[in-house]
Design an enzyme around this catalytic site. Sequence first.
Site, PDB file in Angstrom:
ATOM      1  N   TYR A 213       0.857  -1.198   0.000  1.00 56.76           N
ATOM      2  CA  TYR A 213       0.000   0.000   0.000  1.00 56.76           C
ATOM      3  C   TYR A 213       0.888   1.241   0.000  1.00 56.76           C
ATOM      4  O   TYR A 213       1.799   1.350   0.838  1.00 56.76           O
ATOM      5  CB  TYR A 213      -0.938   0.002   1.222  1.00 56.76           C
ATOM      6  CG  TYR A 213      -1.952  -1.111   1.115  1.00 56.76           C
ATOM      7  CD1 TYR A 213      -3.112  -0.940   0.379  1.00 56.76           C
ATOM      8  CD2 TYR A 213      -1.704  -2.361   1.685  1.00 56.76           C
ATOM      9  CE1 TYR A 213      -4.024  -1.982   0.214  1.00 56.76           C
ATOM     10  CE2 TYR A 213      -2.600  -3.404   1.531  1.00 56.76           C
ATOM     11  CZ  TYR A 213      -3.761  -3.213   0.794  1.00 56.76           C
ATOM     12  OH  TYR A 213      -4.649  -4.244   0.617  1.00 56.76           O
ATOM     13  N   SER A 214       0.623   2.165  -0.933  1.00 50.50           N
ATOM     14  CA  SER A 214       1.377   3.420  -0.950  1.00 50.50           C
ATOM     15  C   SER A 214       1.066   4.182   0.327  1.00 50.50           C
ATOM     16  O   SER A 214      -0.099   4.256   0.739  1.00 50.50           O
ATOM     17  CB  SER A 214       0.939   4.293  -2.129  1.00 50.50           C
ATOM     18  OG  SER A 214       0.995   3.571  -3.325  1.00 50.50           O
ATOM     19  N   CYS A 395       0.216   6.933 -10.913  1.00 51.79           N
ATOM     20  CA  CYS A 395      -0.017   5.962  -9.848  1.00 51.79           C
ATOM     21  C   CYS A 395      -1.500   5.589  -9.812  1.00 51.79           C
ATOM     22  O   CYS A 395      -2.372   6.447  -9.954  1.00 51.79           O
ATOM     23  CB  CYS A 395       0.420   6.552  -8.508  1.00 51.79           C
ATOM     24  SG  CYS A 395       0.440   5.319  -7.183  1.00 51.79           S
ATOM     25  N   GLU A 435       4.007   3.857 -11.048  1.00 53.84           N
ATOM     26  CA  GLU A 435       3.732   2.804 -10.056  1.00 53.84           C
ATOM     27  C   GLU A 435       2.252   2.453 -10.148  1.00 53.84           C
ATOM     28  O   GLU A 435       1.397   3.145  -9.589  1.00 53.84           O
ATOM     29  CB  GLU A 435       4.081   3.268  -8.645  1.00 53.84           C
ATOM     30  CG  GLU A 435       4.029   2.119  -7.654  1.00 53.84           C
ATOM     31  CD  GLU A 435       4.845   2.414  -6.412  1.00 53.84           C
ATOM     32  OE1 GLU A 435       6.063   2.125  -6.411  1.00 53.84           O
ATOM     33  OE2 GLU A 435       4.273   2.943  -5.455  1.00 53.84           O
ATOM     34  N   TYR A 437      -0.875  -0.751 -10.288  1.00 59.49           N
ATOM     35  CA  TYR A 437      -1.155  -2.070  -9.719  1.00 59.49           C
ATOM     36  C   TYR A 437      -2.525  -2.579 -10.133  1.00 59.49           C
ATOM     37  O   TYR A 437      -3.302  -1.836 -10.690  1.00 59.49           O
ATOM     38  CB  TYR A 437      -1.047  -2.020  -8.192  1.00 59.49           C
ATOM     39  CG  TYR A 437      -1.626  -0.786  -7.541  1.00 59.49           C
ATOM     40  CD1 TYR A 437      -2.978  -0.718  -7.195  1.00 59.49           C
ATOM     41  CD2 TYR A 437      -0.813   0.325  -7.258  1.00 59.49           C
ATOM     42  CE1 TYR A 437      -3.509   0.412  -6.581  1.00 59.49           C
ATOM     43  CE2 TYR A 437      -1.340   1.468  -6.635  1.00 59.49           C
ATOM     44  CZ  TYR A 437      -2.690   1.499  -6.304  1.00 59.49           C
ATOM     45  OH  TYR A 437      -3.199   2.620  -5.698  1.00 59.49           O
TER      46      TYR A 437
HETATM   47  P1  FAD Z   1      -7.091 -10.101  -2.871  1.00 56.20           P
HETATM   48  O1  FAD Z   1      -7.566 -11.029  -1.829  1.00 56.20           O
HETATM   49  O2  FAD Z   1      -5.644 -10.138  -3.217  1.00 56.20           O
HETATM   50  O3  FAD Z   1      -7.964 -10.290  -4.160  1.00 56.20           O
HETATM   51  C1  FAD Z   1      -7.680  -9.556  -5.343  1.00 56.20           C
HETATM   52  C2  FAD Z   1      -8.951  -9.395  -6.164  1.00 56.20           C
HETATM   53  O4  FAD Z   1      -9.404 -10.669  -6.575  1.00 56.20           O
HETATM   54  C3  FAD Z   1     -10.095  -8.765  -5.385  1.00 56.20           C
HETATM   55  O5  FAD Z   1     -10.734  -7.810  -6.198  1.00 56.20           O
HETATM   56  C4  FAD Z   1     -11.024  -9.923  -5.077  1.00 56.20           C
HETATM   57  O6  FAD Z   1     -12.373  -9.521  -4.950  1.00 56.20           O
HETATM   58  C5  FAD Z   1     -10.795 -10.806  -6.263  1.00 56.20           C
HETATM   59  N1  FAD Z   1     -11.081 -12.250  -5.996  1.00 56.20           N
HETATM   60  C6  FAD Z   1     -10.863 -12.917  -4.860  1.00 56.20           C
HETATM   61  N2  FAD Z   1     -11.238 -14.211  -5.000  1.00 56.20           N
HETATM   62  C7  FAD Z   1     -11.670 -14.352  -6.267  1.00 56.20           C
HETATM   63  C8  FAD Z   1     -12.175 -15.445  -7.026  1.00 56.20           C
HETATM   64  N3  FAD Z   1     -12.311 -16.680  -6.540  1.00 56.20           N
HETATM   65  N4  FAD Z   1     -12.519 -15.210  -8.307  1.00 56.20           N
HETATM   66  C9  FAD Z   1     -12.390 -13.978  -8.851  1.00 56.20           C
HETATM   67  N5  FAD Z   1     -11.925 -12.907  -8.175  1.00 56.20           N
HETATM   68  C10 FAD Z   1     -11.572 -13.094  -6.895  1.00 56.20           C
HETATM   69  N6  FAD Z   1      -4.373  -0.600  -2.970  1.00 56.20           N
HETATM   70  C11 FAD Z   1      -5.029   0.395  -2.323  1.00 56.20           C
HETATM   71  O7  FAD Z   1      -6.233   0.250  -2.021  1.00 56.20           O
HETATM   72  N7  FAD Z   1      -4.373   1.545  -1.969  1.00 56.20           N
HETATM   73  C12 FAD Z   1      -3.065   1.756  -2.259  1.00 56.20           C
HETATM   74  O8  FAD Z   1      -2.508   2.819  -1.936  1.00 56.20           O
HETATM   75  C13 FAD Z   1      -2.351   0.724  -2.937  1.00 56.20           C
HETATM   76  N8  FAD Z   1      -1.060   0.866  -3.233  1.00 56.20           N
HETATM   77  C14 FAD Z   1      -0.390  -0.110  -3.902  1.00 56.20           C
HETATM   78  C15 FAD Z   1       0.964   0.063  -4.202  1.00 56.20           C
HETATM   79  C16 FAD Z   1       1.647  -0.915  -4.895  1.00 56.20           C
HETATM   80  C17 FAD Z   1       3.112  -0.677  -5.227  1.00 56.20           C
HETATM   81  C18 FAD Z   1       0.990  -2.089  -5.269  1.00 56.20           C
HETATM   82  C19 FAD Z   1       1.728  -3.172  -6.029  1.00 56.20           C
HETATM   83  C20 FAD Z   1      -0.332  -2.302  -4.954  1.00 56.20           C
HETATM   84  C21 FAD Z   1      -1.043  -1.309  -4.261  1.00 56.20           C
HETATM   85  N9  FAD Z   1      -2.397  -1.478  -3.917  1.00 56.20           N
HETATM   86  C22 FAD Z   1      -3.065  -0.464  -3.264  1.00 56.20           C
HETATM   87  C23 FAD Z   1      -3.127  -2.733  -4.216  1.00 56.20           C
HETATM   88  C24 FAD Z   1      -3.063  -3.673  -2.982  1.00 56.20           C
HETATM   89  O9  FAD Z   1      -1.727  -4.138  -2.826  1.00 56.20           O
HETATM   90  C25 FAD Z   1      -3.944  -4.920  -3.105  1.00 56.20           C
HETATM   91  O10 FAD Z   1      -3.651  -5.544  -4.315  1.00 56.20           O
HETATM   92  C26 FAD Z   1      -5.426  -4.620  -3.041  1.00 56.20           C
HETATM   93  O11 FAD Z   1      -5.782  -4.001  -1.815  1.00 56.20           O
HETATM   94  C27 FAD Z   1      -6.253  -5.920  -3.140  1.00 56.20           C
HETATM   95  O12 FAD Z   1      -5.792  -6.802  -2.166  1.00 56.20           O
HETATM   96  P2  FAD Z   1      -6.825  -7.734  -1.346  1.00 56.20           P
HETATM   97  O13 FAD Z   1      -6.012  -8.599  -0.449  1.00 56.20           O
HETATM   98  O14 FAD Z   1      -7.899  -6.935  -0.735  1.00 56.20           O
HETATM   99  O15 FAD Z   1      -7.477  -8.589  -2.485  1.00 56.20           O
END
Ligand code: FAD
Length: 437
Positions: A213-214, A395, A435, A437
């Site tokens: 997360y940024s 971003c 950056e 994602y």
């Molecule tokens: P996950 O559990 O990883 O799931 C990912 C997606 O898949 C979700 O939409 C979920 O609904 C879907 N999913 C889950 N299961 C299934 C299934 N069976 N079939 C289909 N789809 C499914 N995020 C922010 O909100 N703010 C930030 O500032 C931010 N900064 C970032 C900076 C960087 C450098 C990077 C790489 C990423 C950043 N992110 C940010 C994104 C963050 O890291 C996560 O990827 C994001 O919050 C989703 O993670 P999660 O664990 O909630 O979802």
Amino acid sequence: MTKASMLHLTFQLTHSPPLSISQIYTMRLSLTVSALLASSAVAFVPPMPSTRQATHLASARIPDNVRKSLSADQLKTLEVAAEQASKAAAADLDPWFGEAEADDGSFASFSSLESMTGKPAAAGGTSGAQDFLEANPYFDQSNIPLNTYKNKEPHTGKIVSVKRIVGPKATGETCHIIIDHGGAMPYWEGQSYGVVPPGINPKNGKPNNVRLYSIASTRYGDDMKGQTASLCVRRATYWCPELKAEDPAKKGICSNYLCDAKPGDSVALAGPTGKVMLIPEKTPEADLIMVATGTGIAPYRTFVRRLFVEDTPARKAFKGLAWLFLGVANKDSLLYDDEWQEVKKAYPNNFRVDYALSREQENKKGGKMYIQDKMEEYADEIFDRLSKGAHIYFCGLKGMMPGIQDTLERVAQEKGIEWKDMLEGLKKNHQWHVEVY
Ligand code: FAD
């Protein structure tokens, strides 16, 4: 405290391997304190920190990991020294110190910060200097913190607050989350933290992976004490086409864990990471064009606060234009709008903000207004500023880049510029920062 005991403490501290940044700060504090208390010890005082910095450190909590590495005697000596440094500085009739005390430890300049932190804020630009977490010189990026905590051995932070920051008609929910890292995980503007959500990944039976997360607050945190980091997190949900509804079984693990967290909850933190989105502070005259979709706004909140809100050396030096483009679905989905408006009012010549509201505005062809359409409206100026050394940042959602690149390429063609060459040049000069994602 005698000079001998101070020297003993110094000796112990300088030989505790390996020293984290917090430990180094603490060690510097002890050395500065020795100078304050015994003028004969001046020879041992390094150039940093100043009395003012020592005062900040004195008022700050000694981080848990530093506490653990010290003996009871050392800790007591350090606490006494910190208190004496604080008193010495207060007695110095330093006007800055009086101001710092008067605003209850909060150096935030704008009222919106007040609502975010729940603490009173001083009027714009008149608050106390914030320089106790600066490099020397302040723009030197050679020693920025990186991976202080690994994914497998994360630091345990504490949730301070979780606040929904979008209106009722927003598409989805986004929260501003303040986390207390206790001073153990210093970071710079533009970096990210890793969050390791608790639990097991049902797909592979292994503990959940880290998510990045940024960071949305400057190195000083929203309360300016250098103890917290804020994140801007959008709840990831899954819209099931068969159910024609959200399927809670498939919601995002980490974003929901963070948005549902309560004050006092523990959170496993890794990092900080990232060097791509840093501010080019060595060239304070350079313009910054900041392009975001959704939560991609997070790093720019750190830029804007550092360059316009906090009383840092970077703010004093900045001479360029900081120009923010934010793309979201509708007005209710705007992020930190109140903060941008206040900065714009205070610095109309140095800060601009333009929004692309895809579901509420039309582009010039009558279609939805996406971020690249808004940028195209100002294409001449953007190209001109880039040719004069502006840095451009992107971003947010990965999907934003193809549309933006196509638009920039088309505009370049119209101007008789070879986009491939121009892009290569921007990358070579470190003016192009992405950056997504
Ligand atoms: P996950 O559990 O990883 O799931 C990912 C997606 O898949 C979700 O939409 C979920 O609904 C879907 N999913 C889950 N299961 C299934 C299934 N069976 N079939 C289909 N789809 C499914 N995020 C922010 O909100 N703010 C930030 O500032 C931010 N900064 C970032 C900076 C960087 C450098 C990077 C790489 C990423 C950043 N992110 C940010 C994104 C963050 O890291 C996560 O990827 C994001 O919050 C989703 O993670 P999660 O664990 O909630 O979802």
